[in-house]
Design a protein around this motif. Structure first.
Motif, PDB file in Angstrom:
ATOM      1  N   ARG A 121      61.843 -10.063 -38.572  1.00  0.00           N
ATOM      2  CA  ARG A 121      61.305 -10.088 -37.210  1.00  0.00           C
ATOM      3  C   ARG A 121      61.489 -11.484 -36.632  1.00  0.00           C
ATOM      4  O   ARG A 121      61.039 -12.477 -37.189  1.00  0.00           O
ATOM      5  CB  ARG A 121      59.811  -9.736 -37.223  1.00  0.00           C
ATOM      6  N   SER A 123      60.994 -14.729 -34.661  1.00  0.00           N
ATOM      7  CA  SER A 123      59.902 -15.519 -34.122  1.00  0.00           C
ATOM      8  C   SER A 123      60.286 -16.983 -34.296  1.00  0.00           C
ATOM      9  O   SER A 123      60.914 -17.334 -35.301  1.00  0.00           O
ATOM     10  CB  SER A 123      58.598 -15.221 -34.867  1.00  0.00           C
ATOM     11  N   ARG A 155      71.646 -17.688 -33.202  1.00  0.00           N
ATOM     12  CA  ARG A 155      70.912 -17.787 -31.931  1.00  0.00           C
ATOM     13  C   ARG A 155      69.420 -17.556 -32.149  1.00  0.00           C
ATOM     14  O   ARG A 155      68.776 -16.727 -31.492  1.00  0.00           O
ATOM     15  CB  ARG A 155      71.469 -16.785 -30.913  1.00  0.00           C
ATOM     16  N   HIS A 156      68.875 -18.313 -33.066  1.00  0.00           N
ATOM     17  CA  HIS A 156      67.474 -18.168 -33.449  1.00  0.00           C
ATOM     18  C   HIS A 156      66.650 -19.314 -32.861  1.00  0.00           C
ATOM     19  O   HIS A 156      67.043 -20.477 -32.942  1.00  0.00           O
ATOM     20  CB  HIS A 156      67.347 -18.183 -34.979  1.00  0.00           C
ATOM     21  N   ARG A 338      63.374 -18.246 -26.496  1.00  0.00           N
ATOM     22  CA  ARG A 338      63.871 -16.868 -26.396  1.00  0.00           C
ATOM     23  C   ARG A 338      64.057 -16.244 -27.772  1.00  0.00           C
ATOM     24  O   ARG A 338      64.614 -16.853 -28.681  1.00  0.00           O
ATOM     25  CB  ARG A 338      65.188 -16.844 -25.625  1.00  0.00           C
ATOM     26  N   ASN A 339      63.572 -15.021 -27.901  1.00  0.00           N
ATOM     27  CA  ASN A 339      63.771 -14.228 -29.117  1.00  0.00           C
ATOM     28  C   ASN A 339      64.856 -13.163 -28.949  1.00  0.00           C
ATOM     29  O   ASN A 339      65.314 -12.588 -29.936  1.00  0.00           O
ATOM     30  CB  ASN A 339      62.468 -13.519 -29.518  1.00  0.00           C
ATOM     31  N   ASP A 340      65.261 -12.934 -27.699  1.00  0.00           N
ATOM     32  CA  ASP A 340      66.124 -11.789 -27.419  1.00  0.00           C
ATOM     33  C   ASP A 340      67.613 -12.052 -27.643  1.00  0.00           C
ATOM     34  O   ASP A 340      68.431 -11.138 -27.534  1.00  0.00           O
ATOM     35  CB  ASP A 340      65.918 -11.320 -25.975  1.00  0.00           C
ATOM     36  N   LEU A 341      67.984 -13.297 -27.950  1.00  0.00           N
ATOM     37  CA  LEU A 341      69.398 -13.612 -28.142  1.00  0.00           C
ATOM     38  C   LEU A 341      69.830 -13.522 -29.601  1.00  0.00           C
ATOM     39  O   LEU A 341      71.009 -13.693 -29.914  1.00  0.00           O
ATOM     40  CB  LEU A 341      69.700 -15.028 -27.618  1.00  0.00           C
ATOM     41  N   ARG A 343      71.215 -12.699 -33.093  1.00  0.00           N
ATOM     42  CA  ARG A 343      72.315 -11.848 -33.533  1.00  0.00           C
ATOM     43  C   ARG A 343      72.695 -12.229 -34.951  1.00  0.00           C
ATOM     44  O   ARG A 343      72.557 -13.394 -35.363  1.00  0.00           O
ATOM     45  CB  ARG A 343      73.534 -12.030 -32.635  1.00  0.00           C
TER      46      ARG A 343
END
Length: 353
Positions: A121, A123, A155-156, A338-341, A343
Motif C-alpha cells: 500500500r 504511503s 514514483r514513490h 502524491r500517491n497516485d503516480l 508504478r
C-alpha cells in the motif's frame, strides 16, 4: 579532529557495559577534555537486513512508514532520542552510538522487493528518522542515494529530515521527485550559534550551512521547511524567533517544533552533558524538564511526549505560532505528497521468474 558529544558509555538496559572517564588508564587526555571527550575513529559493520521499511501507528508523527539506512549516527547530537536503540545491539547509547555504526548495504534491493509485493500500500516514506540518512558515512556508502534512485524509479513519495549538508549532492534526484509532487525536505535547525552547535551537535553542518541548504533546496523547487527539534529549556529556547526568521529568509515555507525528550539512558547522558557544559544552569534546566513531564524526566504518553504539558509548553507554543504567522510560515496545509503516480517498472515482475 572533531570531538564527540559525550565521553560516557553508560550501562545499557540489557547488558552491563560501562566505561569510567575518571580512571587514569595511561592514555593521553587533552586539557579541554573536561568539556569534550577524546576523538575516536568510527567503526562500521554491515547488516544484511530482511526488511527495510519500518511501520508505526503513532498519532504523534505525520507518517506511518520510514527507512533508516544506518543504525547509530556520527552526527553525535547529545539529545538524540534514538540513542537508546543502540542497546538492542548490545552497545551503549553513549559513545558507542556515535562511533560504532551499522550500515545496511542491501537496503535498496530490499526496498525493491517490498515495493514489488502485490499487497503493498503506497504511503509516503520518511527517510532518516531515527538516524540521519545524510550523516558523514553516507558520503562513501551512498545507501541513501541508492534508496532515492529506487523511489524515483517507482514514483514513490518520500519525505526527508536531515541536518547533513550532503543532501545537496542529491539535488538532481530530489528535484526530479519534487517536480512530480513526490518529495519534501525538513532541515533540523536547533540553533544559530556556532558555539552551541559545536557543543550540542559536534559533527553536524554549521547553522549558516544549514540556512544555505534551505536556500538551495527551495531554489531547486523542493518544498522545504525546518524543525526546531528539540527545544531545550534555557539552552536554545530563547532562539525560537531568530531561528524562524532566518529560516523564512532562506526560503523555508513550513516549520514545526519538538520539546526535548529524554527516554531511558538518554536521561543520564544529557544530564552529564549539562553538568560539563552548563554547570550553573544544569539543575534549573532539569527542573523545568521535569515540570513538563509531570515530575519525571520523560513521559512517553501519546499526545504529550513531543511537547510536554503545562505553562512552559503553552508559552513555547504561543511564541512559535505567533512568529510563524508573522513570517507567513505554515499558511497552508502541509504539501500533499502524491500517491497516485506509483508504478512498478515494466518487466519487473517477469524478472522474478
Amino acid at each position: 579532529m572533531k570531538t564527540r558529544a559525550t565521553g560516557l558509555n553508560p550501562h545499557n538496559r540489557f547488558q552491563t557495559i560501562v566505561t569510567d572517564r575518571d580512571v587514569d588508564d595511561g592514555w593521553h587526555h587533552a586539557p579541554e577534555d573536561d568539556l569534550n571527550p577524546d576523538s575516536l575513529a568510527t567503526e562500521v559493520v554491515n547488516e544484511t537486513v530482511r526488511s527495510i521499511i519500518s511501520r508505526n501507528t503513532s498519532p504523534d508523527v505525520p507518517f506511518d512508514q520510514s527507512i533508516n539506512p544506518y543504525r547509530g549516527c556520527e552526527h553525535a547530537c547529545i539529545y538524540c532520542f534514538a540513542r537508546p536503540t543502540h542497546a538492542y545491539w548490545d552497545m551503549s547509547p553513549g559513545l558507542d552510538f556515535e562511533t560504532r555504526l551499522i550500515a545496511k548495504p542491501n537496503a535498496a534491493r530490499k526496498l525493491r522487493e517490498e515495493l514489488d509485493k502485490p499487497g503493498y500500500r503506497v504511503s509516503p516514506i520518511a527517510l532518516g528518522v531515527n538516524t540521519d540518512a545524510y550523516q558523514p558515512l553516507e558520503r562513501k556508502r551512498r545507501i541513501t542515494r541508492e534508496l532515492l534512485e529506487v523511489l524515483l524509479e517507482y514514483r514513490h513519495p518520500v519525505s526527508i529530515i536531515t541536518k547533513g549538508a550532503l543532501i545537496l549532492r542529491d539535488l538532481d534526484l530530489l528535484s526530479e521527485l519534487a517536480d512530480q509532487g513526490l518529495c519534501s525536505v525538513r532541515i533540523s535547525l536547533t540553533t544559530l550559534s556556532n558555539d552551541l552547535k559545536r557543543r550540542m551537535e559536534p559533527r553536524t553542518a554549521a547553522p549558516a550551512t544549514r540556512l544555505k541548504m534551505i536556500e538551495q533546496l527551495a531554489g531547486a523547487g523542493i518544498p522545504t521547511g525546518i524543525i526546531i527539534g528539540p527545544v531545550i529549556p534555557f539552552v536554545n529556547d530563547q532562539e525560537i524567533e531568530a531561528i524562524l526568521t532566518a529560516a523564512a529568509s532562506a526560503g523555508a515555507t513550513r516549520a514545526s517544533w519538538i520539546m526535548l525528550r529524554l527516554p531511558l539512558e538518554l536521561d543520564e547522558l544529557f544530564t552529564d552533558w549539562l553538568q560539563r557544559h552548563f554547570p550553573q544552569r544544569a539543575e534549573h534546566v532539569m527542573n523545568r524538564i521535569r515540570d513538563l513531564r509531570g515530575g519525571k524526566s520523560y513521559d512517553a504518553t501519546f499526545g504529550r511526549r513531543m511537547t510536554g504539558t503545562g505553562p512552559y509548553s503553552d508559552l513555547i507554543r504561543q511564541r512559535f505560532s505567533k512568529k510563524a504567522r508573522q513570517l507567513g510560515l505554515n499558511l497552508h496545509e502541509a504539501e500533499p505528497l502524491r500517491n497516485d503516480l506509483f508504478r512498478r517498472p515494466a518487466g519487473e515482475q517477469m524478472g522474478l521468474w
